[in-house]
Design a protein around this motif. Structure first.
Motif, PDB file in Angstrom:
ATOM      1  N   ILE A   1       0.888  -1.029   0.078  1.00 34.46           N
ATOM      2  CA  ILE A   1      -0.025  -0.094   0.086  1.00 34.46           C
ATOM      3  C   ILE A   1       0.922   1.256   0.097  1.00 34.46           C
ATOM      4  O   ILE A   1       0.696   2.381  -0.725  1.00 34.46           O
ATOM      5  CB  ILE A   1      -0.841  -0.042   1.318  1.00 34.46           C
ATOM      6  N   GLY A   2       2.014   1.212   0.706  1.00 33.51           N
ATOM      7  CA  GLY A   2       2.836   2.224   0.427  1.00 33.51           C
ATOM      8  C   GLY A   2       3.334   2.613  -0.664  1.00 33.51           C
ATOM      9  O   GLY A   2       3.360   3.732  -1.255  1.00 33.51           O
ATOM     10  N   GLN A   3       3.603   1.578  -1.360  1.00 31.12           N
ATOM     11  CA  GLN A   3       3.977   1.716  -2.864  1.00 31.12           C
ATOM     12  C   GLN A   3       2.814   2.170  -3.734  1.00 31.12           C
ATOM     13  O   GLN A   3       3.173   3.219  -4.498  1.00 31.12           O
ATOM     14  CB  GLN A   3       4.425   0.556  -3.163  1.00 31.12           C
ATOM     15  N   TRP A   4       1.768   1.879  -3.481  1.00 35.21           N
ATOM     16  CA  TRP A   4       0.626   2.344  -4.472  1.00 35.21           C
ATOM     17  C   TRP A   4       0.408   3.953  -4.146  1.00 35.21           C
ATOM     18  O   TRP A   4       0.290   4.651  -4.994  1.00 35.21           O
ATOM     19  CB  TRP A   4      -0.603   1.540  -3.703  1.00 35.21           C
ATOM     20  N   ASN A   5       0.437   4.006  -2.687  1.00 35.26           N
ATOM     21  CA  ASN A   5       0.315   5.501  -2.321  1.00 35.26           C
ATOM     22  C   ASN A   5       1.546   6.477  -3.213  1.00 35.26           C
ATOM     23  O   ASN A   5       1.231   7.552  -3.609  1.00 35.26           O
ATOM     24  CB  ASN A   5       0.395   5.756  -0.810  1.00 35.26           C
ATOM     25  N   LEU A   6       2.675   6.017  -2.924  1.00 34.23           N
ATOM     26  CA  LEU A   6       3.813   6.532  -3.526  1.00 34.23           C
ATOM     27  C   LEU A   6       3.676   6.820  -5.195  1.00 34.23           C
ATOM     28  O   LEU A   6       4.273   7.827  -5.548  1.00 34.23           O
ATOM     29  CB  LEU A   6       5.126   5.969  -3.124  1.00 34.23           C
ATOM     30  N   ALA A   7       3.026   5.813  -5.656  1.00 31.17           N
ATOM     31  CA  ALA A   7       2.971   6.229  -7.092  1.00 31.17           C
ATOM     32  C   ALA A   7       1.965   7.187  -7.563  1.00 31.17           C
ATOM     33  O   ALA A   7       2.005   7.729  -8.434  1.00 31.17           O
ATOM     34  CB  ALA A   7       2.353   4.407  -7.611  1.00 31.17           C
ATOM     35  N   ARG A   8       0.945   7.515  -6.587  1.00 31.84           N
ATOM     36  CA  ARG A   8       0.065   8.585  -6.867  1.00 31.84           C
ATOM     37  C   ARG A   8       0.724   9.921  -6.516  1.00 31.84           C
ATOM     38  O   ARG A   8       0.421  10.688  -7.350  1.00 31.84           O
ATOM     39  CB  ARG A   8      -1.107   8.323  -5.668  1.00 31.84           C
ATOM     40  N   LEU A   9       1.669   9.832  -5.510  1.00 33.74           N
ATOM     41  CA  LEU A   9       2.636  11.117  -5.444  1.00 33.74           C
ATOM     42  C   LEU A   9       3.341  11.284  -6.888  1.00 33.74           C
ATOM     43  O   LEU A   9       3.606  12.368  -7.290  1.00 33.74           O
ATOM     44  CB  LEU A   9       3.504  10.789  -4.353  1.00 33.74           C
ATOM     45  N   GLY A  10       3.877  10.218  -7.240  1.00 37.26           N
ATOM     46  CA  GLY A  10       4.679  10.380  -8.673  1.00 37.26           C
ATOM     47  C   GLY A  10       3.729  10.839  -9.613  1.00 37.26           C
ATOM     48  O   GLY A  10       4.505  11.638 -10.588  1.00 37.26           O
ATOM     49  N   GLU A  11       2.619  10.481  -9.759  1.00 39.06           N
ATOM     50  CA  GLU A  11       1.812  10.830 -10.668  1.00 39.06           C
ATOM     51  C   GLU A  11       1.574  12.555 -10.587  1.00 39.06           C
ATOM     52  O   GLU A  11       1.548  13.167 -11.793  1.00 39.06           O
ATOM     53  CB  GLU A  11       0.246  10.189 -10.579  1.00 39.06           C
ATOM     54  N   THR A  12       1.687  13.016  -9.510  1.00 37.38           N
ATOM     55  CA  THR A  12       1.303  14.379  -9.547  1.00 37.38           C
ATOM     56  C   THR A  12       2.859  15.290  -9.787  1.00 37.38           C
ATOM     57  O   THR A  12       2.776  16.392 -10.319  1.00 37.38           O
ATOM     58  CB  THR A  12       0.974  14.774  -7.818  1.00 37.38           C
ATOM     59  N   LEU A  13       3.769  14.651  -9.626  1.00 44.19           N
ATOM     60  CA  LEU A  13       5.109  15.221 -10.078  1.00 44.19           C
ATOM     61  C   LEU A  13       5.369  15.251 -11.294  1.00 44.19           C
ATOM     62  O   LEU A  13       6.549  15.707 -11.811  1.00 44.19           O
ATOM     63  CB  LEU A  13       6.286  14.779  -9.135  1.00 44.19           C
ATOM     64  N   LEU A  14       4.973  14.193 -12.105  1.00 43.41           N
ATOM     65  CA  LEU A  14       5.281  14.090 -13.730  1.00 43.41           C
ATOM     66  C   LEU A  14       5.694  15.410 -14.498  1.00 43.41           C
ATOM     67  O   LEU A  14       6.674  15.475 -15.009  1.00 43.41           O
ATOM     68  CB  LEU A  14       4.396  13.242 -14.271  1.00 43.41           C
ATOM     69  N   PRO A  15       4.702  16.410 -14.390  1.00 45.10           N
ATOM     70  CA  PRO A  15       4.882  17.827 -15.096  1.00 45.10           C
ATOM     71  C   PRO A  15       6.211  18.340 -14.562  1.00 45.10           C
ATOM     72  O   PRO A  15       6.953  19.015 -15.413  1.00 45.10           O
ATOM     73  CB  PRO A  15       3.781  18.401 -14.858  1.00 45.10           C
ATOM     74  N   LEU A  16       6.741  18.091 -13.373  1.00 41.97           N
ATOM     75  CA  LEU A  16       7.797  18.815 -13.128  1.00 41.97           C
ATOM     76  C   LEU A  16       8.933  18.034 -13.161  1.00 41.97           C
ATOM     77  O   LEU A  16      10.203  18.507 -13.406  1.00 41.97           O
ATOM     78  CB  LEU A  16       7.739  19.120 -11.466  1.00 41.97           C
ATOM     79  N   ILE A  17       9.092  16.813 -13.358  1.00 38.64           N
ATOM     80  CA  ILE A  17      10.111  15.781 -13.479  1.00 38.64           C
ATOM     81  C   ILE A  17      10.614  16.119 -14.977  1.00 38.64           C
ATOM     82  O   ILE A  17      12.034  16.208 -15.130  1.00 38.64           O
ATOM     83  CB  ILE A  17       9.696  14.386 -13.280  1.00 38.64           C
ATOM     84  N   ASP A  18       9.691  16.125 -15.938  1.00 38.86           N
ATOM     85  CA  ASP A  18      10.147  16.374 -17.293  1.00 38.86           C
ATOM     86  C   ASP A  18       8.842  16.863 -18.174  1.00 38.86           C
ATOM     87  O   ASP A  18       7.777  16.516 -18.133  1.00 38.86           O
ATOM     88  CB  ASP A  18      10.614  15.071 -17.991  1.00 38.86           C
ATOM     89  N   ALA A  19       9.310  17.767 -18.978  1.00 39.85           N
ATOM     90  CA  ALA A  19       8.090  18.336 -19.835  1.00 39.85           C
ATOM     91  C   ALA A  19       7.509  17.350 -20.742  1.00 39.85           C
ATOM     92  O   ALA A  19       6.392  17.438 -21.218  1.00 39.85           O
ATOM     93  CB  ALA A  19       8.675  19.580 -20.670  1.00 39.85           C
ATOM     94  N   ASP A  20       8.645  16.287 -21.047  1.00 38.35           N
ATOM     95  CA  ASP A  20       8.208  15.292 -22.042  1.00 38.35           C
ATOM     96  C   ASP A  20       7.684  14.111 -21.274  1.00 38.35           C
ATOM     97  O   ASP A  20       8.081  13.601 -20.283  1.00 38.35           O
ATOM     98  CB  ASP A  20       9.516  14.569 -22.775  1.00 38.35           C
TER      99      ASP A  20
END
Length: 499
Positions: free
Chosen positions: A300-319
């Motif tokens: 569940i921790g990994q699942w929750n962190l994947a949701r965090l990763g989704e929010t950061l995608l536009p900041l990680i790379d414009a592509d």
């Protein structure tokens, strides 16, 4: 109506409120609501001193301050906005429905700490709730958060508990209370989700920059600070959840709004500590399908962190494709990082200081024996620690198993493994005792303390429990009864949310 302390009053807090300086969409300013008869149940004076607060002033004015009747000078009360996945379903607007952040202080170690009131009245995020807290959940959070701190697990802290003198209405009428919580911050995965769900790229970036400044300043010069932030949060959560499993802790409500980006355990609602070892153990009355069972917490921790990763995608790379690829590498590494933390801690629990390939299987064999033998998780490891120092303690260890046959066979393999260790037996016992607690906040003891306080106004069991849990790795003969698991008629099968 709340009032501010006047200039002539002693000012117990030196506030410096960085979150309140963020853009308006991050929060709503909200003063706490006054209560009728505030009474200070407990002030955590050592923590108050650590925070650099005026303890004498809090002894005098603490009841009014921690109830929300007096707002100290420099406070900037606000309710934080956030969203979150609750049992897998996304809710775009949650927020502090019964919590108000008074402000932030810099403690004696130079660390910024939030001071928040829980149960201080309605906010714009209350969604029809009364914004209040009942005495029982306040005492539970006080006990468990301080126990987690003493056990060495990153967690929010308890600064104070106050009785309000007025009732709250749940399934029955209960006495009301307010809990004062201290945290490294209250920024959650759900805080990032709040901005991402609204397509607020500026808000997401401002929040990420804030979190880096506050919690991960070493990442400012990273080649990709936002990817590095995601990796750092994943690492802290992997380490945290491993520590939960080492002590038999079950959070009970691992929603994304209950996962901090600082890596602290937060929100001790229907949480509990396991008695007999069973990886499928669930206590929370609202976890009908066992989503947040003991052994499910790493996933569940990994699942929750994947949701965090989704929010950061536009900041990680414009592509977007490159951002997804980079984030997937990080989230894919989480399992390995968790396993490293968990296995290191489990080796320590069974007295291993070196590494061998078969250690994992040895540990899993012990856990299987504990499950088959219905052994108490905490007591079995504590008595194994005694056995490491004194062979005569074998009978005591085996007595924790209803059927000790598998445990007896396991001891043969364990001793063979220890024979290849460089650490001496004299050193091994104390090392194991330092990681295998004698005392945890057992569910039945918490319930006994809550019942005495709520029904009889008797806080002596609450105080006794705090005393023993402050030194969980010491024997404390005077409190030996607190080491034992519950009797059959004392077992707590369900725990409940405090809302």
């Amino acid at each position: 109506m709340t009032i501010a302390l006047n200039a002539s009053s002693a000012q117990p807090f030196a506030f410096d409120n960085s979150y309140a300086r963020l853009p308006q969409q991050f929060f709503t300013r909200q003063a706490p609501s006054e209560v009728t008869e505030p009474w200070l149940i407990k002030l955590n004076e050592p923590l108050a001193s650590e925070l650099g607060l005026d303890v004498e002033a809090l002894r005098r004015d603490g009841a009014a301050i921690f109830a929300g009747n007096l707002v100290p000078e420099g406070a900037d009360p606000l309710a934080m906005a956030y969203a979150g996945h609750q049992f897998g379903s996304f809710v775009p607007l949650l927020g502090d429905g019964r919590a108000i952040l008074l402000g932030e202080v810099i403690d004696r170690q130079g660390q910024r700490r939030d001071i928040q009131l829980k149960g201080a009245g309605q906010t714009p995020y209350s969604r029809g709730g009364d914004g209040r807290a009942a005495l029982g959940p306040v005492l539970r959070e006080y006990i468990v958060s301080e126990a987690m701190y003493a056990l060495g697990v990153p967690a929010t802290r308890a600064l104070a508990a106050v009785s309000t003198g007025q009732p709250v209405y749940r399934e029955s009428v209960l006495p009301g209370a307010v809990f004062t919580r201290v945290a490294a911050s209250h920024v959650r995965v759900g805080t990032f989700q709040f901005f991402a769900a609204r397509g607020d790229a500026d808000g997401t970036r401002a929040l990420a920059d804030y979190v880096i400044d506050r919690h991960y300043p070493e990442l400012k010069d990273a080649a990709n600070p936002y990817l590095a932030l995601f990796e750092a949060v994943c690492e802290r959560q992997a380490a945290l959840i491993a520590r939960w499993l080492h002590i038999g802790f079950i959070h009970g409500v691992m929603n994304t709004d209950n996962m901090t980006v600082s890596g602290e355990t937060i929100d001790f609602g229907p949480c509990a500590f396991m008695d007999d070892y069973d990886p499928a153990t669930v206590f929370s009355s609202i976890d009908q399908n066992g989503r947040y069972a003991y052994a499910s917490q790493p996933g569940i921790g990994q699942w929750n962190l994947a949701r965090l990763g989704e929010t950061l995608l536009p900041l990680i790379d414009a592509d977007t494709e490159k951002a997804v690829e980079a984030a997937n590498v990080v989230i894919g590494n989480y399992g390995e990082r968790f396993q490293i933390h968990w296995l290191r801690g489990m080796r320590e629990k069974i007295g291993l200081s070196s590494v061998e390939d078969d250690d994992l299987e040895l540990i899993q064999s012990l856990l299987a024996a504990m499950q088959a033998g219905q052994a108490d998780f905490t007591l079995a490891f504590r008595r194994l620690s005694h056995l490491a120092a004194d062979e005569s303690a074998e009978a005591s260890f085996l007595a924790t198993f209803r059927d000790p046959s598998a445990a007896r066979e396991w001891l043969l393999r364990w001793r063979q493994r220890l024979s290849r260790e460089s650490q001496t037996g004299a050193a091994r016992g104390p090392a194991m005792l330092s990681v295998n607690p004698a005392f945890i906040p057992r569910n039945h003891r918490i319930e006994q303390a809550i019942t005495a306080a709520v029904e009889d106004g008797d806080f002596s069991l609450f105080e006794a429990l705090l005393t023993v849990l402050a030194k969980p790795y010491e024997e404390q003969p005077a409190f030996s009864a607190y080491m034992g698991p519950p009797k059959p008629d004392e077992r707590v099968l369900q725990t409940f949310c405090g809302t």
